[in-house]
Design a protein around this motif. Structure first.
Motif, mmCIF file in Angstrom:
data_model
loop_
_atom_site.group_PDB
_atom_site.id
_atom_site.type_symbol
_atom_site.label_atom_id
_atom_site.label_comp_id
_atom_site.label_asym_id
_atom_site.label_seq_id
_atom_site.Cartn_x
_atom_site.Cartn_y
_atom_site.Cartn_z
ATOM 1 N N UNK A 39 0.869 -1.177 0.000
ATOM 2 C CA UNK A 39 0.000 0.000 0.000
ATOM 3 C C UNK A 39 0.905 1.226 0.000
ATOM 4 N N UNK A 40 0.299 2.384 -0.053
ATOM 5 C CA UNK A 40 1.087 3.619 0.019
ATOM 6 C C UNK A 40 0.233 4.734 0.597
ATOM 7 N N UNK A 41 0.926 5.734 1.134
ATOM 8 C CA UNK A 41 0.274 6.935 1.661
ATOM 9 C C UNK A 41 0.624 8.065 0.705
ATOM 10 N N UNK A 85 5.651 4.297 0.708
ATOM 11 C CA UNK A 85 5.211 2.902 0.639
ATOM 12 C C UNK A 85 4.990 2.330 2.033
ATOM 13 N N UNK A 86 3.995 1.467 2.153
ATOM 14 C CA UNK A 86 3.715 0.789 3.416
ATOM 15 C C UNK A 86 3.507 -0.685 3.140
ATOM 16 N N UNK A 87 4.126 -1.513 3.948
ATOM 17 C CA UNK A 87 3.948 -2.950 3.817
ATOM 18 C C UNK A 87 2.757 -3.344 4.667
ATOM 19 N N UNK A 88 1.824 -4.048 4.041
ATOM 20 C CA UNK A 88 0.613 -4.485 4.718
ATOM 21 C C UNK A 88 0.720 -5.983 4.929
ATOM 22 N N UNK A 89 0.300 -6.442 6.092
ATOM 23 C CA UNK A 89 0.335 -7.875 6.375
ATOM 24 C C UNK A 89 -0.558 -8.603 5.386
ATOM 25 N N UNK A 90 0.013 -9.584 4.741
ATOM 26 C CA UNK A 90 -0.714 -10.335 3.726
ATOM 27 C C UNK A 90 -1.166 -11.650 4.332
ATOM 28 N N UNK A 91 -2.428 -11.999 4.132
ATOM 29 C CA UNK A 91 -2.913 -13.275 4.632
ATOM 30 C C UNK A 91 -2.320 -14.387 3.777
ATOM 31 N N UNK A 92 -1.957 -15.459 4.430
ATOM 32 C CA UNK A 92 -1.345 -16.562 3.687
ATOM 33 C C UNK A 92 -2.407 -17.332 2.930
ATOM 34 N N UNK A 93 -2.048 -17.720 1.733
ATOM 35 C CA UNK A 93 -2.962 -18.483 0.898
ATOM 36 C C UNK A 93 -2.617 -19.952 0.990
ATOM 37 N N UNK A 94 -3.636 -20.783 0.883
ATOM 38 C CA UNK A 94 -3.404 -22.214 0.845
ATOM 39 C C UNK A 94 -2.984 -22.589 -0.564
ATOM 40 N N UNK A 95 -2.024 -23.450 -0.638
ATOM 41 C CA UNK A 95 -1.549 -23.939 -1.924
ATOM 42 C C UNK A 95 -2.064 -25.349 -2.092
ATOM 43 N N UNK A 96 -2.448 -25.680 -3.305
ATOM 44 C CA UNK A 96 -2.963 -27.018 -3.561
ATOM 45 C C UNK A 96 -1.950 -28.051 -3.094
ATOM 46 N N UNK A 97 -2.433 -29.034 -2.357
ATOM 47 C CA UNK A 97 -1.565 -30.088 -1.865
ATOM 48 C C UNK A 97 -1.081 -29.849 -0.449
#
Length: 108
Positions: free
Chosen positions: A2-4, A71-83
């Motif tokens: 993200x950004x301000x 710039x601002x780093x936003x916490x990203x939710x982890x995605x499930x990967x197939x398998x």
């Protein structure tokens, strides 16, 4: 990411408090924006911005692009990967369940 957008604050540092203060200064640098476009540029975070406008803003406000865009780093939710298994699902015991089939016309 993200950004301000700090355009309004940078304008205030230079004594510019109305969005219309920016229009003639942009026009001097060959940028013609409508009153509404200038208002949106100042009051909202732009999704797209041409480098020509960014350079003109930096020239007008005597600043760098880093002063306008933080710039601002936003916490990203982890995605499930197939398998990959869910860690919580791995801890749960597997239990069976009896299935009943109900056929029309047959009584239980």
């Amino acid at each position: 990411m993200e950004y301000v957008w700090h355009l309004r604050a940078k304008m205030a540092e230079r004594g510019m408090f109305a969005t219309t203060d920016l229009q003639p200064l942009l026009a001097e640098r060959g940028i013609s924006l409508s009153r509404e476009q200038t208002y949106r540029l100042v009051t909202r975070k732009p999704q797209r911005l041409s480098l020509t406008i960014l350079v003109a803003l930096c020239d007008i406000l005597e600043c760098t692009p880093n002063d306008l865009v933080e710039p601002q780093i936003v916490e990203v939710s982890s995605r499930k990967v197939a398998g990959e298994a869910d860690a919580a699902a791995e801890r749960r015991p597997i239990t069976g369940r009896r299935t009943t089939i109900n056929r029309p016309g047959h009584a239980r």
